[in-house]
Design an enzyme around this catalytic site. Structure first.
Site, mmCIF file in Angstrom:
data_model
loop_
_atom_site.group_PDB
_atom_site.id
_atom_site.type_symbol
_atom_site.label_atom_id
_atom_site.label_comp_id
_atom_site.label_asym_id
_atom_site.label_seq_id
_atom_site.Cartn_x
_atom_site.Cartn_y
_atom_site.Cartn_z
ATOM 1 N N ASP A 142 -2.849 4.890 -1.349
ATOM 2 C CA ASP A 142 -3.355 4.358 -2.615
ATOM 3 C C ASP A 142 -2.760 5.216 -3.722
ATOM 4 O OD1 ASP A 142 -4.920 2.451 -1.365
ATOM 5 O OD2 ASP A 142 -6.700 3.717 -1.321
ATOM 6 N N ASP A 171 -10.488 -8.059 0.394
ATOM 7 C CA ASP A 171 -11.593 -7.097 0.377
ATOM 8 C C ASP A 171 -12.862 -7.900 0.627
ATOM 9 O OD1 ASP A 171 -9.825 -5.066 -0.280
ATOM 10 O OD2 ASP A 171 -10.083 -5.375 -2.426
#
Length: 254
Positions: free
Chosen positions: A11, A130
């Site tokens: 990330d 997600d």
């Protein structure tokens, strides 16, 4: 038999790797180019870069990071975060990415999956999902967008099926509930999706032990496992993971 893939996830925001819990409480985890080179030398099967800054300025930084990584790391690279158009995807692919991952933009405009698959080939198009469990104990999940911060009311399983029909060539499936908690993947979610679609499923969110990785590939029936914390903080090496999985009968590339 196809081998299962081990995929570290980086990330990235502001040109740095970060890690958090359920998409919050981010802390620095190193330089992305150095991390990518380390994982390449360790034997990772693929790398996923997620630009969690996702502003136009951050995307320029991310293009530079991908270019640097692609020059010295020779394994598949998947890049996502803030990609909203064919043009955005092309920039990342031209910078050296092998695949691009889309989430929010695909939910907002599903035809983007069809159009991008037609332009680049569906093997380049990864749908990132997600998913948040609607109610404890219930096998029902809701799609969240904007880095997991915005519930949509969309059923995750129905959305994934639609997305694959449109052209998504792979699913990067993250459990919002499990992400960063290191208590194991949501293998009910992983299995439900893996049994429903014909494209590869990458399990993401919750890795804390070697057994968690094994469970995602066996119980969850995933084709690959993605992890961050256990690799970034050197708790386990890629070699250790592969030796453990091979010892338990999971086919991996050595």
């Amino acid at each position: 038999m196809l081998t299962k893939r081990i995929i570290p996830c980086l990330d990235v925001t502001g040109g740095r790797v970060v890690k958090g819990t359920s998409f919050t409480n981010l802390r620095d985890a190193g330089d992305p180019v150095e991390q990518a080179d380390f994982y390449y030398r360790e034997g990772a099967d693929e790398l996923v870069f997620l630009d969690i800054g996702a502003t136009p300025e951050a995307r320029d930084t991310m293009v530079h990071v991908v270019e640097q990584v692609a020059r010295q790391v020779f394994m598949p690279l998947c890049v996502g975060g803030g990609l909203r158009s064919i043009s955005d995807m092309r920039r990342m692919l031209q910078a050296g990415a092998d695949k691009v991952s889309v989430n929010t933009a695909a939910v907002q405009e599903p035809q983007l999956l069809k159009e991008s698959a037609a332009v680049f080939g569906r093997q380049c198009i990864v749908l990132a999902v997600d998913a948040k469990r609607r109610e404890k104990g219930k096998l029902s999940w809701e799609v969240c967008t904007h880095g997991g911060r915005k519930p949509t009311g969309i059923d995750a399983l129905a959305w994934i099926k639609q997305a694959v029909d449109l052209g998504a060539g792979e699913i990067l499936l993250t459990s919002w509930d499990a992400d960063g908690h290191r208590a194991g993947y949501d293998n009910e979610l992983n299995r439900a999706v893996s049994e429903m679609v014909s494209v590869p499923v990458i399990a993401s969110g919750g890795a804390g032990t070697l057994e968690h990785l094994y469970d995602a590939l066996s119980i969850g029936k995933a084709d690959a496992v993605l992890a961050a914390s256990i690799f970034h903080y050197r708790e386990y090496s890629i070699k250790e993971v592969k030796e453990y999985l091979a010892g338990r009968g999971i086919p991996v590339r050595q």
